[in-house]
Design an enzyme around this catalytic site. Sequence first.
Site, PDB file in Angstrom:
ATOM      1  N   LYS A  83       0.853  -1.194   0.000  1.00  0.00           N
ATOM      2  CA  LYS A  83       0.000   0.000   0.000  1.00  0.00           C
ATOM      3  C   LYS A  83       0.886   1.241   0.000  1.00  0.00           C
ATOM      4  O   LYS A  83       1.795   1.360   0.841  1.00  0.00           O
ATOM      5  CB  LYS A  83      -0.828  -0.026   1.283  1.00  0.00           C
ATOM      6  CG  LYS A  83      -2.279   0.349   1.116  1.00  0.00           C
ATOM      7  CD  LYS A  83      -2.921   0.255   2.488  1.00  0.00           C
ATOM      8  CE  LYS A  83      -4.387   0.484   2.434  1.00  0.00           C
ATOM      9  NZ  LYS A  83      -4.955   0.617   3.769  1.00  0.00           N
TER      10      LYS A  83
HETATM   11  C1  E4P Z   1      -8.224   1.537   3.795  1.00  0.00           C
HETATM   12  O1  E4P Z   1      -7.515   0.694   3.317  1.00  0.00           O
HETATM   13  C2  E4P Z   1      -8.030   2.161   5.123  1.00  0.00           C
HETATM   14  O2  E4P Z   1      -7.361   1.264   5.964  1.00  0.00           O
HETATM   15  C3  E4P Z   1      -9.311   2.479   5.813  1.00  0.00           C
HETATM   16  O3  E4P Z   1     -10.443   2.111   5.061  1.00  0.00           O
HETATM   17  C4  E4P Z   1      -9.373   3.791   6.512  1.00  0.00           C
HETATM   18  O4  E4P Z   1     -10.630   3.930   7.119  1.00  0.00           O
HETATM   19  P1  E4P Z   1     -10.955   5.030   8.255  1.00  0.00           P
HETATM   20  O5  E4P Z   1     -11.268   6.302   7.562  1.00  0.00           O
HETATM   21  O6  E4P Z   1     -12.164   4.472   8.953  1.00  0.00           O
HETATM   22  O7  E4P Z   1      -9.737   5.110   9.120  1.00  0.00           O
END
Ligand code: E4P
Length: 214
Positions: A83
């Site tokens: 990522k």
């Molecule tokens: C995506 O890969 C992220 O880990 C995640 O969806 C972030 O979500 P949040 O806005 O609830 O922290």
Amino acid sequence: MKLFLDTANLAEIQEGAKMGILDGVTTNPTLLSREPGDPMENLKAICRTVEGPVSAEVIATDVEGMLKEAHQLSKLAENIVVKLPTTTEGLKACKQLTSEGIKVNMTLVFSPTQALLVAKAGATFVSPFVGRLDDVSSDGMNVVAQIIDIYNNYGFETEVLVASVRHPMHVVDAALMGADICTMPFKVFKQLIKHPLTDVGLEKFISDWKAAQQ
Ligand code: E4P
């Protein structure tokens, strides 16, 4: 639509996997930092538990650092997806890693222009954050719709991974739009199966059956 869990909690992932409909996992530094133990060992355990991609994020913000961390992460398990943040440096790293055959999930995407660029850089997944857009009075799902239209116009193969999901209606909207994947907290994952009328109906069927036996 594929369903991913957005968590680094192994117990949740094990429970989700037992339901037989879990297609993958996304983690991020915040989620990993909440779990006890060594994050790398935790990621390996998650990768053994899930049959599907597991996203693990780099911390570096420069290309060289991102590539170094990406190569380390990709050695943890075959189903690791690296990522990367959607920045200029992230874009360069994405292009390099995908040319090496390493799968990349471009994260922290908040606009259709960012999504266009990461697709051109060969990203495997694009992660628009719908909940965080809603939080600032923008329509997160509208950004997802725009990304899907753009990708369809040009035949991009990058999969649209709807992230920062907060409730089941995000999942419904993503499915209606034809998003490839939705990643969600375990709480939302469990809410998808629940309906009060199912519970009430089941209770009635069982009590009627028992009454007839007496
Ligand atoms: C995506 O890969 C992220 O880990 C995640 O969806 C972030 O979500 P949040 O806005 O609830 O922290």
